[in-house]
Design a protein around this motif. Structure first.
Motif, mmCIF file in Angstrom:
data_model
loop_
_atom_site.group_PDB
_atom_site.id
_atom_site.type_symbol
_atom_site.label_atom_id
_atom_site.label_comp_id
_atom_site.label_asym_id
_atom_site.label_seq_id
_atom_site.Cartn_x
_atom_site.Cartn_y
_atom_site.Cartn_z
ATOM 1 N N ARG A 25 0.832 -1.220 0.000
ATOM 2 C CA ARG A 25 0.000 0.000 0.000
ATOM 3 C C ARG A 25 0.863 1.265 0.000
ATOM 4 O O ARG A 25 0.591 2.209 -0.732
ATOM 5 C CB ARG A 25 -0.932 0.026 1.214
ATOM 6 N N LYS A 26 1.901 1.277 0.829
ATOM 7 C CA LYS A 26 2.792 2.441 0.861
ATOM 8 C C LYS A 26 3.548 2.584 -0.457
ATOM 9 O O LYS A 26 3.717 3.695 -0.962
ATOM 10 C CB LYS A 26 3.794 2.326 2.015
ATOM 11 N N ASN A 27 4.007 1.486 -1.012
ATOM 12 C CA ASN A 27 4.770 1.531 -2.250
ATOM 13 C C ASN A 27 3.940 2.045 -3.421
ATOM 14 O O ASN A 27 4.488 2.593 -4.375
ATOM 15 C CB ASN A 27 5.369 0.170 -2.565
ATOM 16 N N LEU A 28 2.632 1.894 -3.347
ATOM 17 C CA LEU A 28 1.761 2.406 -4.405
ATOM 18 C C LEU A 28 1.869 3.921 -4.547
ATOM 19 O O LEU A 28 1.704 4.457 -5.642
ATOM 20 C CB LEU A 28 0.303 2.027 -4.143
ATOM 21 N N SER A 29 2.138 4.627 -3.451
ATOM 22 C CA SER A 29 2.204 6.091 -3.522
ATOM 23 C C SER A 29 3.343 6.570 -4.423
ATOM 24 O O SER A 29 3.269 7.656 -4.983
ATOM 25 C CB SER A 29 2.342 6.700 -2.128
ATOM 26 N N LEU A 31 4.416 4.794 -7.133
ATOM 27 C CA LEU A 31 4.376 3.878 -8.269
ATOM 28 C C LEU A 31 4.980 4.470 -9.540
ATOM 29 O O LEU A 31 5.646 3.775 -10.298
ATOM 30 C CB LEU A 31 2.943 3.408 -8.543
ATOM 31 N N ARG A 32 4.800 5.758 -9.772
ATOM 32 C CA ARG A 32 5.295 6.359 -11.012
ATOM 33 C C ARG A 32 6.819 6.314 -11.123
ATOM 34 O O ARG A 32 7.370 6.465 -12.205
ATOM 35 C CB ARG A 32 4.782 7.771 -11.189
ATOM 36 N N SER A 33 7.527 6.085 -10.012
ATOM 37 C CA SER A 33 8.995 6.018 -10.070
ATOM 38 C C SER A 33 9.502 4.597 -10.323
ATOM 39 O O SER A 33 10.702 4.387 -10.465
ATOM 40 C CB SER A 33 9.611 6.562 -8.778
ATOM 41 N N ARG A 41 2.574 -4.540 -14.122
ATOM 42 C CA ARG A 41 2.220 -5.719 -13.320
ATOM 43 C C ARG A 41 1.358 -5.322 -12.114
ATOM 44 O O ARG A 41 0.443 -6.046 -11.751
ATOM 45 C CB ARG A 41 3.474 -6.457 -12.867
ATOM 46 N N VAL A 42 1.663 -4.189 -11.513
ATOM 47 C CA VAL A 42 0.857 -3.717 -10.374
ATOM 48 C C VAL A 42 -0.553 -3.374 -10.846
ATOM 49 O O VAL A 42 -1.538 -3.735 -10.201
ATOM 50 C CB VAL A 42 1.524 -2.501 -9.687
ATOM 51 N N ARG A 43 -0.652 -2.678 -11.970
ATOM 52 C CA ARG A 43 -1.977 -2.294 -12.495
ATOM 53 C C ARG A 43 -2.815 -3.523 -12.883
ATOM 54 O O ARG A 43 -4.038 -3.464 -12.879
ATOM 55 C CB ARG A 43 -1.809 -1.381 -13.696
ATOM 56 N N ASN A 44 -2.165 -4.630 -13.208
ATOM 57 C CA ASN A 44 -2.873 -5.857 -13.578
ATOM 58 C C ASN A 44 -3.045 -6.819 -12.407
ATOM 59 O O ASN A 44 -3.657 -7.872 -12.572
ATOM 60 C CB ASN A 44 -2.141 -6.566 -14.722
ATOM 61 N N ASN A 45 -2.519 -6.466 -11.245
ATOM 62 C CA ASN A 45 -2.639 -7.323 -10.068
ATOM 63 C C ASN A 45 -4.041 -7.170 -9.483
ATOM 64 O O ASN A 45 -4.471 -6.053 -9.180
ATOM 65 C CB ASN A 45 -1.584 -6.940 -9.028
ATOM 66 N N PRO A 46 -4.770 -8.276 -9.308
ATOM 67 C CA PRO A 46 -6.161 -8.179 -8.835
ATOM 68 C C PRO A 46 -6.297 -7.575 -7.426
ATOM 69 O O PRO A 46 -7.333 -6.980 -7.116
ATOM 70 C CB PRO A 46 -6.662 -9.627 -8.854
ATOM 71 N N HIS A 47 -5.271 -7.688 -6.599
ATOM 72 C CA HIS A 47 -5.361 -7.163 -5.234
ATOM 73 C C HIS A 47 -4.973 -5.689 -5.133
ATOM 74 O O HIS A 47 -5.446 -4.981 -4.251
ATOM 75 C CB HIS A 47 -4.484 -7.983 -4.284
#
Length: 164
Positions: A25-29, A31-33, A41-47
Motif C-alpha cells: 500500500r505504501k509503495n503504491l504512492s 508507483l510512477r517512479s 504488473r501492479v496495475r494488472n494485479n487483482p489485489h
C-alpha cells in the motif's frame, strides 16, 4: 553551517522516502517512479489494481514540486537567513540552487541508485525478484527534470527571502 543544513535536510528527505515504503500500500504512492514493467504488473494485479493512484500529468507533477520546493526553500531561508548568511538575492539564489541541485544528486545517487534499487522494502510482495526494480531510467529522468525545476524554485525562494 550552510552545508550542515543541507545535509540534515537531505537525510530528512531520505527518512520521508523510507517511511513512505515498506508495504504494498505504501509503495503504491510512489508507483510512477517504478520501471514500466513493474507498473504494468501492479496495475494488472487483482489485489492492488483498485488502489493504484490516478496518473497525474507531468505538468502537474512539475508544478506541484516547484511549489513545494519554493515554499520549503523560502521558509528555510526566512528562518535561517542570518545563520546561512543570505545577505541578498544573489547569495540566496546561489545557496538554494546548490541546495536543490545537491538534493537532486543525493536523491539520484544515494536514494535511487544505491538504496532504492537494492532493498526489499520497495518491492511488491507479489513481485519480490530484484531484477524487476533495477532499471534506472525513471530515476535519471526525474533527476534531469529536477535541474531546471530547482533553478526556478531557487529564483522564487531567493526573491521571497530578499523581501523579508
Amino acid at each position: 553551517m550552510k552545508i550542515l543544513v543541507a545535509v540534515v535536510f537531505y537525510f530528512l528527505y531520505w527518512g520521508v522516502c523510507f517511511l513512505m515504503t515498506g508495504t504494498d500500500r505504501k509503495n503504491l504512492s510512489g508507483l510512477r517512479s517504478y520501471p514500466e514493467e513493474v507498473q504494468n504488473r501492479v496495475r494488472n494485479n487483482p489485489h492492488l489494481a483498485k488502489d493504484v493512484p490516478k496518473e497525474k500529468s507531468m505538468a502537474m507533477i512539475l508544478l506541484s514540486n516547484l511549489l513545494l520546493f519554493a515554499v520549503v526553500f523560502s521558509i528555510l531561508g526566512i528562518v535561517l537567513k542570518y545563520t546561512l548568511g543570505l545577505k541578498g538575492y544573489r547569495s540566496a539564489f546561489w545557496y538554494f540552487l546548490a541546495f536543490g541541485e545537491g538534493l537532486g544528486l543525493f536523491d539520484l545517487i544515494v536514494i535511487d541508485l544505491l538504496w532504492w534499487r537494492s532493498i526489499k522494502r520497495i518491492r511488491f510482495s507479489f513481485l519480490p525478484e530484484k531484477k524487476y526494480y533495477q532499471n534506472p531510467e525513471k530515476h535519471i529522468g526525474s533527476f534531469v527534470r529536477g535541474i531546471p525545476l530547482f533553478a526556478v524554485a531557487a529564483a522564487i525562494a531567493a526573491g521571497i527571502v530578499t523581501l523579508f
